[in-house]
Design an enzyme around this catalytic site. Sequence first.
Site, short mmCIF file in Angstrom:
data_model
loop_
_atom_site.label_atom_id
_atom_site.label_comp_id
_atom_site.label_asym_id
_atom_site.label_seq_id
_atom_site.Cartn_x
_atom_site.Cartn_y
_atom_site.Cartn_z
N CYS A 5 25.39 7.91 11.43
CA CYS A 5 26.32 7.66 10.33
C CYS A 5 27.71 8.23 10.60
O CYS A 5 28.68 7.79 9.99
CB CYS A 5 25.75 8.22 9.03
SG CYS A 5 25.36 9.98 9.13
N GLN B 60 26.09 4.19 2.79
CA GLN B 60 25.88 4.28 4.23
C GLN B 60 24.70 3.41 4.67
O GLN B 60 24.81 2.66 5.65
CB GLN B 60 25.61 5.75 4.62
CG GLN B 60 25.33 5.95 6.09
CD GLN B 60 26.57 5.73 6.93
OE1 GLN B 60 27.59 6.35 6.70
NE2 GLN B 60 26.48 4.84 7.93
N ARG C 38 32.07 11.37 -4.38
CA ARG C 38 31.29 12.13 -3.39
C ARG C 38 31.18 13.55 -3.92
O ARG C 38 32.20 14.23 -4.10
CB ARG C 38 31.98 12.10 -2.03
CG ARG C 38 31.49 13.18 -1.10
CD ARG C 38 31.96 13.00 0.32
NE ARG C 38 31.28 11.88 0.93
CZ ARG C 38 31.32 11.60 2.23
NH1 ARG C 38 32.02 12.36 3.05
NH2 ARG C 38 30.67 10.57 2.71
N ARG D 250 30.91 0.03 6.96
CA ARG D 250 31.00 0.73 5.68
C ARG D 250 31.91 -0.06 4.73
O ARG D 250 31.59 -0.27 3.55
CB ARG D 250 31.58 2.15 5.88
CG ARG D 250 30.62 3.13 6.54
CD ARG D 250 29.41 3.43 5.68
NE ARG D 250 29.78 3.95 4.37
CZ ARG D 250 30.15 5.21 4.14
NH1 ARG D 250 30.16 6.10 5.12
NH2 ARG D 250 30.48 5.62 2.91
N ASP E 163 21.68 12.09 12.77
CA ASP E 163 22.72 12.63 11.90
C ASP E 163 22.86 14.12 12.23
O ASP E 163 21.99 14.70 12.91
CB ASP E 163 22.32 12.42 10.42
CG ASP E 163 23.40 12.89 9.42
OD1 ASP E 163 24.55 13.11 9.84
OD2 ASP E 163 23.07 13.05 8.23
N HIS F 156 22.80 8.82 0.15
CA HIS F 156 24.05 8.20 0.63
C HIS F 156 23.83 6.68 0.70
O HIS F 156 23.77 6.10 1.78
CB HIS F 156 24.40 8.79 2.00
CG HIS F 156 25.81 8.57 2.45
ND1 HIS F 156 26.77 7.92 1.66
CD2 HIS F 156 26.46 8.89 3.61
CE1 HIS F 156 27.91 7.88 2.33
NE2 HIS F 156 27.76 8.45 3.50
N1 CP Z 1 29.47 8.55 7.26
C1 CP Z 1 30.31 9.06 6.34
O1 CP Z 1 30.06 9.03 5.13
O2 CP Z 1 31.44 9.61 6.87
P1 CP Z 1 32.56 10.47 6.09
O3 CP Z 1 31.89 11.77 5.74
O4 CP Z 1 33.66 10.63 7.06
O5 CP Z 1 32.94 9.72 4.86
N1 NVA Z 2 24.14 14.36 6.18
C1 NVA Z 2 25.57 14.35 6.34
C2 NVA Z 2 26.11 12.96 6.21
C3 NVA Z 2 27.58 12.82 6.40
C4 NVA Z 2 28.08 11.41 6.22
C5 NVA Z 2 26.19 15.26 5.28
O1 NVA Z 2 25.75 15.22 4.12
O2 NVA Z 2 27.09 16.02 5.62
#
Ligand code: CP
Ligand code: NVA
Length: 309
Positions: A267, A138, A108, A295, A227, A135
């Site tokens: 999400c 997701q 990530r 997930r 989101d 993502h």
């Molecule tokens: N939805 C998601 O990716 O959550 P986290 O940021 O907690 O991993």
């Molecule tokens: N759009 C959000 C998604 C988190 C899972 C972010 O990037 O923070």
Amino acid sequence: KAKGEMKDFLHINDFDKDTIMRILQRAAEVKAVLKSGDRTFLPFKGKTMAMIFAKPSMRTRVSFETGFFLLGGHAIYLGPDDIQMGKREETCDVARVLSGYNDIIMARVFAHKDILDLAKYANVPVINGLTDYNHPCQIMADALTIIEHIGRLEGTKVVYVGDGNNIVHSWLLMASVIPFHFVCACPKGFEPDKETVKKAQEAGISKIEITNDPKEAVRGADVVYSDVWASMGQKEEAAYRRQVFQGFQVDEMLMKVAGPKAYFMHCLPAERGVEVTDGVIEAPNSIVFPQAENRMHAQNAIMLHVLGL
Ligand code: CP
Ligand code: NVA
């Protein structure tokens, strides 16, 4: 890495429809095994996975680590202070060193280029656990959840309300592969990446609309999706965004306009009372928790796929 043979999981549209559907089918099968309490399916036995996190996480971290463990493997969490990719050490070096110890690298990161670089230099499969651009894990979990609740993704109407962010890009890339109706309703100036929208429309698979009118957008939706308005890396803009995004909160009124068959998805993490009301997230047609659970199941199937298992 013998490129070409090697499978990374970086963008949904790197795969054709058959492959995406096969991964989702596998996810459902392995989910059923795990849900039955059966712990004898251990395809990842003797395997390890390095998980690089440049940003915070609950779902991604716990679902990958738990899923890999439940199927026999061992996952190693590397937080923002551990590797400091690109700061303490070049990404190309991180990729090759971790490839020497591990069978999968999951990461990530902020810049999308970082995941592309990891994939370029790693000798093992790289899985995208979110970047500023997309993502994919997701949206695979979301597709699995929609299939469970509606019976199919194909032909449904999915309406995203909010910021044209990484989640939207993955929805657009999914819409380049699987035919459905995708609508993104966002404030002016917060539309998704133009190139990605253009590519998805040119793929000619799905009906894709970008609009600034959430009320018109949600009519007849099968899914209303939201989101956060300020993603990770944008938190200092949160106050400003709250002003600009007025009218884009998913509330009971908007769900009423959507109609009785509409499910609510998010999400997570959610800012209750900001992009979505408590009432909507707690309503019977909200499927955010099955979505979060999926997930793990979607990713288990993705990991099986990239390892050729
Ligand atoms: N939805 C998601 O990716 O959550 P986290 O940021 O907690 O991993
Ligand atoms: N759009 C959000 C998604 C988190 C899972 C972010 O990037 O923070």
